[in-house]
Design a protein around this motif. Structure first.
Motif, mmCIF file in Angstrom:
data_model
loop_
_atom_site.group_PDB
_atom_site.id
_atom_site.type_symbol
_atom_site.label_atom_id
_atom_site.label_comp_id
_atom_site.label_asym_id
_atom_site.label_seq_id
_atom_site.Cartn_x
_atom_site.Cartn_y
_atom_site.Cartn_z
ATOM 1 N N LEU A 36 26.101 5.709 -57.369
ATOM 2 C CA LEU A 36 24.786 4.771 -57.224
ATOM 3 C C LEU A 36 23.593 5.798 -56.654
ATOM 4 O O LEU A 36 23.640 6.350 -55.502
ATOM 5 C CB LEU A 36 25.109 3.817 -56.043
ATOM 6 C CG LEU A 36 26.555 3.021 -56.109
ATOM 7 C CD1 LEU A 36 26.821 2.087 -55.104
ATOM 8 C CD2 LEU A 36 26.649 2.635 -57.537
ATOM 9 N N THR A 37 22.568 5.638 -57.702
ATOM 10 C CA THR A 37 21.618 6.558 -57.269
ATOM 11 C C THR A 37 20.320 5.742 -57.083
ATOM 12 O O THR A 37 20.217 4.602 -57.557
ATOM 13 C CB THR A 37 21.126 7.565 -58.424
ATOM 14 O OG1 THR A 37 20.919 6.675 -59.592
ATOM 15 C CG2 THR A 37 22.387 8.421 -58.694
ATOM 16 N N GLY A 38 19.242 6.239 -56.491
ATOM 17 C CA GLY A 38 18.104 5.353 -56.264
ATOM 18 C C GLY A 38 17.176 5.855 -55.150
ATOM 19 O O GLY A 38 15.982 5.939 -54.865
ATOM 20 N N HIS A 39 17.969 6.362 -54.204
ATOM 21 C CA HIS A 39 17.177 6.682 -52.671
ATOM 22 C C HIS A 39 16.793 8.029 -52.923
ATOM 23 O O HIS A 39 17.167 9.009 -53.917
ATOM 24 C CB HIS A 39 18.423 6.816 -51.776
ATOM 25 C CG HIS A 39 18.582 5.735 -51.061
ATOM 26 N ND1 HIS A 39 18.019 4.854 -50.310
ATOM 27 C CD2 HIS A 39 19.960 4.779 -51.141
ATOM 28 C CE1 HIS A 39 18.429 3.499 -49.820
ATOM 29 N NE2 HIS A 39 19.732 3.687 -50.536
ATOM 30 N N ASN A 40 15.520 8.317 -52.307
ATOM 31 C CA ASN A 40 14.686 9.505 -52.294
ATOM 32 C C ASN A 40 14.899 10.425 -51.089
ATOM 33 O O ASN A 40 14.302 11.500 -50.949
ATOM 34 C CB ASN A 40 13.504 9.173 -52.651
ATOM 35 C CG ASN A 40 13.034 8.582 -54.128
ATOM 36 O OD1 ASN A 40 13.870 9.043 -54.938
ATOM 37 N ND2 ASN A 40 12.324 7.546 -53.954
ATOM 38 N N ASP A 41 15.760 9.989 -50.162
ATOM 39 C CA ASP A 41 16.009 10.838 -49.048
ATOM 40 C C ASP A 41 17.382 10.585 -48.408
ATOM 41 O O ASP A 41 18.276 9.940 -48.913
ATOM 42 C CB ASP A 41 14.895 10.485 -47.781
ATOM 43 C CG ASP A 41 14.339 11.742 -46.995
ATOM 44 O OD1 ASP A 41 15.553 12.497 -46.723
ATOM 45 O OD2 ASP A 41 13.505 11.663 -46.466
ATOM 46 N N ILE A 42 17.644 11.161 -47.280
ATOM 47 C CA ILE A 42 19.059 11.150 -46.626
ATOM 48 C C ILE A 42 19.411 9.797 -46.519
ATOM 49 O O ILE A 42 18.490 9.260 -45.917
ATOM 50 C CB ILE A 42 19.056 12.046 -45.435
ATOM 51 C CG1 ILE A 42 18.812 13.685 -45.726
ATOM 52 C CG2 ILE A 42 20.338 11.935 -44.723
ATOM 53 C CD1 ILE A 42 18.376 14.313 -44.449
ATOM 54 N N ILE A 43 20.624 9.420 -46.766
ATOM 55 C CA ILE A 43 21.340 7.979 -46.547
ATOM 56 C C ILE A 43 22.071 8.234 -45.229
ATOM 57 O O ILE A 43 23.064 8.921 -44.989
ATOM 58 C CB ILE A 43 22.022 7.880 -47.709
ATOM 59 C CG1 ILE A 43 21.303 7.712 -48.965
ATOM 60 C CG2 ILE A 43 22.751 6.451 -47.527
ATOM 61 C CD1 ILE A 43 22.006 7.397 -50.278
ATOM 62 N N ARG A 44 21.800 7.532 -44.215
ATOM 63 C CA ARG A 44 22.564 7.399 -42.866
ATOM 64 C C ARG A 44 23.262 6.231 -42.571
ATOM 65 O O ARG A 44 24.129 6.241 -41.791
ATOM 66 C CB ARG A 44 21.460 7.725 -41.905
ATOM 67 C CG ARG A 44 20.691 9.026 -42.139
ATOM 68 C CD ARG A 44 19.949 9.330 -40.753
ATOM 69 N NE ARG A 44 19.049 10.422 -41.027
ATOM 70 C CZ ARG A 44 19.179 11.752 -40.910
ATOM 71 N NH1 ARG A 44 20.294 11.979 -40.524
ATOM 72 N NH2 ARG A 44 18.251 12.753 -40.924
#
Length: 533
Positions: A36-44
């Protein structure tokens, strides 16, 4: 992507093949990955909203709501201007988010819109959210206040904190109390009914980073120095020190026993991610029943249980995920402590032996969070900005086959019903009608209501495929014995001349008005003849 390797934590000498058969290592059933892609930074952050629906939040200030079955994006929730630090699902339709931009947002998960934005609700970054009851929640920040809110985002009260340290964790316990863990070594207890400070709890030697409820009577805290303490919720007295290392700093003053995560496995067992490994403790006896000190090459950041408590999954800062199983069948969720009346000498519990069943490769950087989806699947996210769904390929194949079978059954039922209607209509149109049948049909036609198209009319161009199918049947049906009232002919003529409708559009509109296919066919034939003249 998605490579697997099985190995054990201990290497034992292999006996000769003549003496015994070589044991086959069990393979993992996780054979299907979805990225699943879409975020542009670290996922926490990963949270479950309801069945088949999860949410991910990242330092890019965005929240993505996903369907965990299909891996499709449901909503993209935007509005925060800085990293999102906490999420709290209030119910199936409401999600609360806190951010470093000092704001709270309340999201409607039915529409994917923000119901309310609460700007500057704190003077510092919002760090923690916890449920107090079904109608209230509490927010904590790096400022001097704890705020109490109702589920609609209305402020109900403010509690002044007794410390000015950065907040790390917030826990709601019984008797209207909340506990905070911060850079301070002390736990602080506040009363939410009186909105006042209540008590200090002092056992830890360094910052408290983890707090969890085990049951209604006990909660557990963990800190940077490796200390893990079981507390009684009503009296707030310590019951057990599960871990209390004398030396807790390594070279460069690094905390080598840092408690990164605590997980409730049952009402009797708690798992802790400590340093590069993990342990499982019996909170009643205080015994460590499982110790895996070197599970990964870097810090173990999170742990979950799968397969109804028979397997554990760990994620680490070295980008790896490992699945663990016991050498002899052991269920962590069904474990019960020995009876209290048993003599202390007999309370010593035999340690559980565990092995690494598989190592999963998919991430390219630190894996920060794990989230169980079903008993055989889970999600992971980390610094590489990816959310990965790890699934049992056999179970997913069976699920898809079952869904396809249901769809085919529904299609067959619809097709058979349409075929039966077609045959019935054809038989009725080919048989001779008696005088009684003519009279009843004429009465029915006289009761047909014709709506004036100049008053309120929707364009027939919006007809769907099903309407087109009925129009085709109507225009191809026999019409020589279908009596049609004159007002319907006049109505159709009005549509053709004043509205510039085609014959097909007139047919669609008459079908929408509830007229029979025989009437529509007769009108269509007459209008077609007029157009050809």
């Amino acid at each position: 992507i998605g490579l697997f390797s099985s190995h054990t934590t201990k290497k034992e000498p292999t006996p000769p093949k003549s003496a015994t058969k070589e044991k086959k290592k069990p393979n993992t059933s996780i054979t299907e990955l979805q990225f699943l892609t879409g975020h542009n930074d670290i996922i926490r952050i990963l949270v479950e909203i309801e069945n088949n629906k999860i949410a991910s939040a990242a330092d890019d200030g965005k929240i993505y709501v996903w369907n965990s079955n299909t891996a499709n994006l449901i909503y993209k929730l935007e509005g925060h201007t800085m990293p999102i630090t906490c999420l709290l699902p209030v119910d199936r339709e409401t999600l609360v988010s806190g951010s470093a931009d000092k704001s709270l947002r309340i999201w409607d998960l039915k529409t994917g819109t923000c119901r309310k934005e609460i700007r500057n609700c704190h003077q510092g970054s919002v760090k923690c959210l916890t449920r107090l009851d079904a109608s209230k929640f509490c927010s904590g920040s790096n400022d001097s206040n704890l705020n109490i809110w109702d589920n609609c985002g209305n402020l109900m009260g403010t509690i002044a904190r007794k410390e000015e340290e950065n907040l790390h964790c917030l826990l709601s316990i019984t008797m209207n109390r909340v506990i905070t863990g911060s850079n301070s070594k002390d736990l602080l207890v506040y009363k939410t009914d009186t909105m006042k400070f209540f008590r200090f709890l002092s056992i830890h030697r360094e910052s408290v980073r983890c707090l969890i409820n085990v049951n209604a009577d006990t909660f557990v805290s963990g800190s940077l120095d490796g200390v893990i303490v079981v507390w009684q919720s009503d009296t707030l007295r310590p019951l057990k020190k599960l871990n209390y290392p004398d030396q807790f700093r390594g070279e460069g003053k690094i905390f080598i026993y840092n408690v990164h995560h605590l997980l409730k496995l049952s009402n009797h067992l708690v798992a802790a991610c400590i340093g590069h490994g993990f342990r499982v403790y019996d909170i009643h006896s205080g015994d460590c029943i499982l110790d895996c000190p070197n599970a990964h090459e870097a810090n173990v950041l999170q742990l979950i249980s799968l397969k109804y408590g028979t397997h554990l999954v760990t994620a680490a800062a070295d980008s790896s995920i490992k699945i663990w199983g016991t050498l002899e069948f052991f269920n962590f969720r069904q474990y019960h402590s020995p009876a209290p009346h048993v003599k202390p000498s007999k309370l010593k519990i035999q340690a559980v032996q565990i092995e690494c069943r598989a190592e999963l490769f998919g991430h390219t950087d630190s894996v920060n969070v794990l989230l169980p989806i079903t008993e055989y699947s889970f999600a992971s996210a980390g610094n590489d900005r990816l959310v990965i769904l790890w699934k049992d390929g056999n179970i997913e194949s069976e699920r898809r086959n079952l869904e396809a079978k249901k769809s085919l059954q529904l299609y067959n039922q619809y097709f058979m019903a349409m075929r039966e209607n077609w045959n019935t209509d054809t038989d009725e149109s080919s048989t001779e009608e008696n005088e009684e049948g003519k009279l009843s049909r004429e009465v029915k036609y006289e009761n047909d209501i014709v709506q004036d198209p100049l008053e309120s009319i929707t364009s027939p161009n919006q007809a769907n495929r099903r309407k087109s199918y009925h129009r085709h049947r109507a225009m191809s049906a026999p019409v020589k014995k279908a009596p049609v009232p004159s007002d319907i002919y006049n109505f159709a003529e009005k549509l053709r001349k004043e509205k510039q409708y085609t014959v097909e559009e007139i047919s669609d509109y008459l079908l929408d008005q509830g007229h029979s296919e025989a009437i529509v066919a007769a009108v269509a034939l007459s209008q077609k003849r007029l157009c050809d003249m």
